[in-house]
Write an enzyme that holds these catalytic residues in place. Structure first.
Site, PDB file in Angstrom:
ATOM      1  N   HIS A  62      36.719  32.654  33.656  1.00 50.00           N
ATOM      2  CA  HIS A  62      35.641  33.111  34.519  1.00 50.00           C
ATOM      3  C   HIS A  62      34.321  33.066  33.760  1.00 50.00           C
ATOM      4  O   HIS A  62      34.270  33.300  32.546  1.00 50.00           O
ATOM      5  CB  HIS A  62      35.897  34.541  34.983  1.00 50.00           C
ATOM      6  N   GLU A 107      31.820  35.105  33.636  1.00 50.57           N
ATOM      7  CA  GLU A 107      31.438  36.351  32.970  1.00 50.57           C
ATOM      8  C   GLU A 107      32.192  36.526  31.656  1.00 50.57           C
ATOM      9  O   GLU A 107      31.594  36.897  30.635  1.00 50.57           O
ATOM     10  CB  GLU A 107      31.711  37.566  33.876  1.00 50.57           C
ATOM     11  N   CYS A 163      34.653  40.134  39.382  1.00 48.06           N
ATOM     12  CA  CYS A 163      35.976  40.634  39.759  1.00 48.06           C
ATOM     13  C   CYS A 163      36.330  41.798  38.830  1.00 48.06           C
ATOM     14  O   CYS A 163      35.620  42.090  37.862  1.00 48.06           O
ATOM     15  CB  CYS A 163      37.016  39.513  39.646  1.00 48.06           C
ATOM     16  N   CYS A 220      36.581  40.842  35.073  1.00 57.41           N
ATOM     17  CA  CYS A 220      35.287  40.617  34.419  1.00 57.41           C
ATOM     18  C   CYS A 220      34.499  41.911  34.294  1.00 57.41           C
ATOM     19  O   CYS A 220      33.851  42.156  33.280  1.00 57.41           O
ATOM     20  CB  CYS A 220      34.497  39.566  35.188  1.00 57.41           C
TER      21      CYS A 220
END
Length: 142
Positions: free
Chosen positions: A53, A55, A83, A86
């Site tokens: 991801h 992040e 999410c 993260c």
């Protein structure tokens, strides 16, 4: 809002470039003291790893660049609301603030919004040795 505009533009460009490359529109930038420390886009379309991801990648880069897992004083900007994974990583890294452009579920018909809000089965299992380990660890945290 105008103070955030350059970062929002950079986030959007990073996300758009990632979509053009076959990826998802997720990007993240970390700022400290007004300076960009790290930037990343979601790479799960290139690397078969669901933790790629934007992040998390930006947090990893910032930790490497700053040579510390403590990102106190840093701000995380994301193209979409992070999410839980993260968000938790940002909390562990002591990120002081998160700004995001698209709120999760703000596009009501999106398959992602439906998927993100669907439950995942889980069950707590009791195992005293592990409980003692976590208790010991937690008790010794500063």
């Amino acid at each position: 809002m105008t103070e955030h505009l350059p970062v929002l533009e950079a986030l959007t460009k990073l996300a758009a470039d990632n979509v053009a490359d076959g990826g998802k529109p997720y990007s993240a930038i970390i700022i400290k003291d007004g300076v960009q420390i790290a930037a990343a886009a979601n790479l799960s379309h290139k690397i078969p790893d669901l933790t790629q991801h934007a992040e998390l990648l930006a947090i990893q880069k910032a930790c490497t660049i700053l040579k510390t897992p403590d990102l106190s004083g840093c701000i995380l900007y994301a193209s979409a609301q992070p999410c839980l994974m993260c968000h938790t990583a940002a909390k562990w890294a002591k990120i002081k603030q998160i700004y995001y452009i698209v709120q999760r579920g703000s596009i009501p018909q999106s398959k992602l919004a439906q998927w993100m809000t669907s439950p995942l089965p889980g069950e707590s299992l009791s195992y005293p040795p592990a409980n003692r380990l976590f208790y010991y660890w937690d008790k010794n945290q500063q």
